[in-house]
Design a protein around this motif. Structure first.
Motif, PDB file in Angstrom:
ATOM      1  N   ASN A 211       0.807  -1.216   0.000  1.00  0.00           N
ATOM      2  CA  ASN A 211       0.000   0.000   0.000  1.00  0.00           C
ATOM      3  C   ASN A 211       0.848   1.276   0.000  1.00  0.00           C
ATOM      4  O   ASN A 211       0.959   1.949  -1.015  1.00  0.00           O
ATOM      5  N   GLY A 212       1.404   1.648   1.121  1.00  0.00           N
ATOM      6  CA  GLY A 212       2.188   2.864   1.218  1.00  0.00           C
ATOM      7  C   GLY A 212       2.707   3.024   2.621  1.00  0.00           C
ATOM      8  O   GLY A 212       2.236   2.388   3.562  1.00  0.00           O
ATOM      9  N   LEU A 213       3.687   3.907   2.790  1.00  0.00           N
ATOM     10  CA  LEU A 213       4.391   3.989   4.063  1.00  0.00           C
ATOM     11  C   LEU A 213       3.471   4.422   5.195  1.00  0.00           C
ATOM     12  O   LEU A 213       3.548   3.901   6.306  1.00  0.00           O
ATOM     13  N   GLY A 214       2.608   5.403   4.941  1.00  0.00           N
ATOM     14  CA  GLY A 214       1.684   5.836   5.977  1.00  0.00           C
ATOM     15  C   GLY A 214       0.709   4.747   6.372  1.00  0.00           C
ATOM     16  O   GLY A 214       0.388   4.573   7.553  1.00  0.00           O
ATOM     17  N   TRP A 215       0.247   4.004   5.376  1.00  0.00           N
ATOM     18  CA  TRP A 215      -0.668   2.884   5.630  1.00  0.00           C
ATOM     19  C   TRP A 215       0.031   1.819   6.456  1.00  0.00           C
ATOM     20  O   TRP A 215      -0.554   1.264   7.389  1.00  0.00           O
ATOM     21  N   PHE A 216       1.292   1.525   6.135  1.00  0.00           N
ATOM     22  CA  PHE A 216       2.048   0.540   6.910  1.00  0.00           C
ATOM     23  C   PHE A 216       2.156   0.977   8.373  1.00  0.00           C
ATOM     24  O   PHE A 216       1.933   0.182   9.285  1.00  0.00           O
ATOM     25  N   GLU A 217       2.517   2.231   8.572  1.00  0.00           N
ATOM     26  CA  GLU A 217       2.698   2.719   9.927  1.00  0.00           C
ATOM     27  C   GLU A 217       1.402   2.588  10.722  1.00  0.00           C
ATOM     28  O   GLU A 217       1.406   2.144  11.884  1.00  0.00           O
ATOM     29  N   ALA A 218       0.288   2.954  10.095  1.00  0.00           N
ATOM     30  CA  ALA A 218      -0.993   2.883  10.790  1.00  0.00           C
ATOM     31  C   ALA A 218      -1.406   1.444  11.061  1.00  0.00           C
ATOM     32  O   ALA A 218      -1.843   1.096  12.171  1.00  0.00           O
ATOM     33  N   THR A 219      -1.264   0.569  10.061  1.00  0.00           N
ATOM     34  CA  THR A 219      -1.714  -0.817  10.198  1.00  0.00           C
ATOM     35  C   THR A 219      -0.870  -1.582  11.201  1.00  0.00           C
ATOM     36  O   THR A 219      -1.390  -2.236  12.112  1.00  0.00           O
ATOM     37  N   PHE A 220       0.441  -1.523  11.049  1.00  0.00           N
ATOM     38  CA  PHE A 220       1.297  -2.309  11.927  1.00  0.00           C
ATOM     39  C   PHE A 220       1.295  -1.738  13.343  1.00  0.00           C
ATOM     40  O   PHE A 220       1.382  -2.490  14.323  1.00  0.00           O
ATOM     41  N   GLY A 221       1.191  -0.424  13.461  1.00  0.00           N
ATOM     42  CA  GLY A 221       1.078   0.164  14.794  1.00  0.00           C
ATOM     43  C   GLY A 221      -0.203  -0.265  15.485  1.00  0.00           C
ATOM     44  O   GLY A 221      -0.207  -0.570  16.686  1.00  0.00           O
ATOM     45  N   MET A 222      -1.301  -0.305  14.719  1.00  0.00           N
ATOM     46  CA  MET A 222      -2.572  -0.784  15.271  1.00  0.00           C
ATOM     47  C   MET A 222      -2.448  -2.231  15.733  1.00  0.00           C
ATOM     48  O   MET A 222      -2.914  -2.584  16.828  1.00  0.00           O
ATOM     49  N   CYS A 223      -1.799  -3.071  14.930  1.00  0.00           N
ATOM     50  CA  CYS A 223      -1.636  -4.478  15.308  1.00  0.00           C
ATOM     51  C   CYS A 223      -0.808  -4.604  16.588  1.00  0.00           C
ATOM     52  O   CYS A 223      -1.138  -5.407  17.469  1.00  0.00           O
ATOM     53  N   ASP A 224       0.239  -3.814  16.686  1.00  0.00           N
ATOM     54  CA  ASP A 224       1.057  -3.844  17.902  1.00  0.00           C
ATOM     55  C   ASP A 224       0.210  -3.509  19.131  1.00  0.00           C
ATOM     56  O   ASP A 224       0.312  -4.165  20.173  1.00  0.00           O
TER      57      ASP A 224
END
Length: 283
Positions: A211-224
């Motif tokens: 997807n994109g860097l911002g999406w990664f940050e949001a998704t993986f941070g949410m999972c954490d």
């Protein structure tokens, strides 16, 4: 040599704690269904690198005999023939028994990922029952030789439809979903959170990326924050800024793509030159 020990060392240095190794059954099974030791040696080489660099391994059957999707991600020929030919199911069972036999005492292995993304959404209803039956057969066969390792199961519709899981079929299961191209918010994964609570089972985001860097940050941070482990897919791609490693695009690569679409009749020597440049450009 697409992935080398230097890649595993870099993955560990980035702070990742696991590597999901995608296995194509054609690498480890010959045309008669016998085991190919040269293929198993490739798996073991990567597992050994992971041991040495302190990361866990997820053994992922990405391409089962006959194919579990009917799509190009498992070399299917347009149909999920894993479920139309009993011999393919038997080969899949035999392959997992052999993997379990080889790795039953190895603490480097974190998970057995029995089938990657089985059955696309438009065929889920037709093949859900055969998939459930095969999952139960695979679990029973693996447990004959390995009672300790965790097993992860993916739902239908590219792993994301969990309606088949009416209960837990083993006491050491992890349910897996994949996440691409949808909002990076809790609402998009609420169903999996609900199932985690209902079944009292760990859940894992086994694939996410593109997807994109911002999406990664949001998704993986949410999972954490929610206590969900995750796997970045994939480590190395062609001409991209959204995977950890990028391969330089060879000259005339668009001609290869056009030939693959049937839009250009490419001489073999041209295709060979372009592909050799691709290999030489691969970090």
């Amino acid at each position: 040599t697409y992935v080398t020990e230097e890649d595993i060392a870099a993955i560990a240095a980035c702070g990742y704690n696991s590597v999901r190794i995608p296995i194509n059954s054609r690498v480890v099974l010959d045309d008669d269904g016998g085991f190919r030791e040269d293929g198993f040696a490739l798996i073991e080489r990567c597992v050994q690198w992971c041991r040495e660099h302190g990361v866990y391994v997820v053994l992922d059957l990405h391409g089962a005999p006959g194919g579990q999707t009917g799509a190009n991600i498992d070399d299917s020929l347009g149909w999920p023939d894993l479920f139309t030919d009993r011999r393919n199911e038997e080969l899949t069972i035999a392959l997992w028994v052999e993997l379990a036999r080889r790795y039953r005492d190895d603490p480097t292995i974190a998970l057995y990922d029995l089938l990657n993304e089985p059955v696309p959404g438009d065929q889920g209803a037709q093949y859900t029952e055969p998939l459930v039956r095969l999952y139960k057969e695979l679990i029973a066969a693996i447990r004959e030789v390995d009672t300790r390792h965790l097993i992860t199961l993916e739902g239908t519709n590219w792993s994301n439809d969990w309606s088949m899981f009416d209960g837990l079929w083993d006491d050491q299961l992890v349910l897996q979903f994949h996440k691409y191209w949808n909002p990076p918010d809790v609402a998009s994964i609420q169903h999996y959170l609900d199932e985690r609570e209902r079944l009292d089972v760990p859940i894992w985001l086994g694939e996410s990326g593109e997807n994109g860097l911002g999406w990664f940050e949001a998704t993986f941070g949410m999972c954490d924050e929610l206590g969900i482990g995750w796997n970045f897919w994939q480590w190395k791609k062609l001409g991209t800024e959204i995977s950890p490693v990028s391969i330089r695009v060879p000259r005339d690569w668009e001609r290869i793509r056009a030939a693959a679409r049937g839009e250009e009749d490419m001489p073999r020597e041209d295709a060979t030159r372009i592909c050799e440049e691709y290999l030489a450009s691969t970090p």
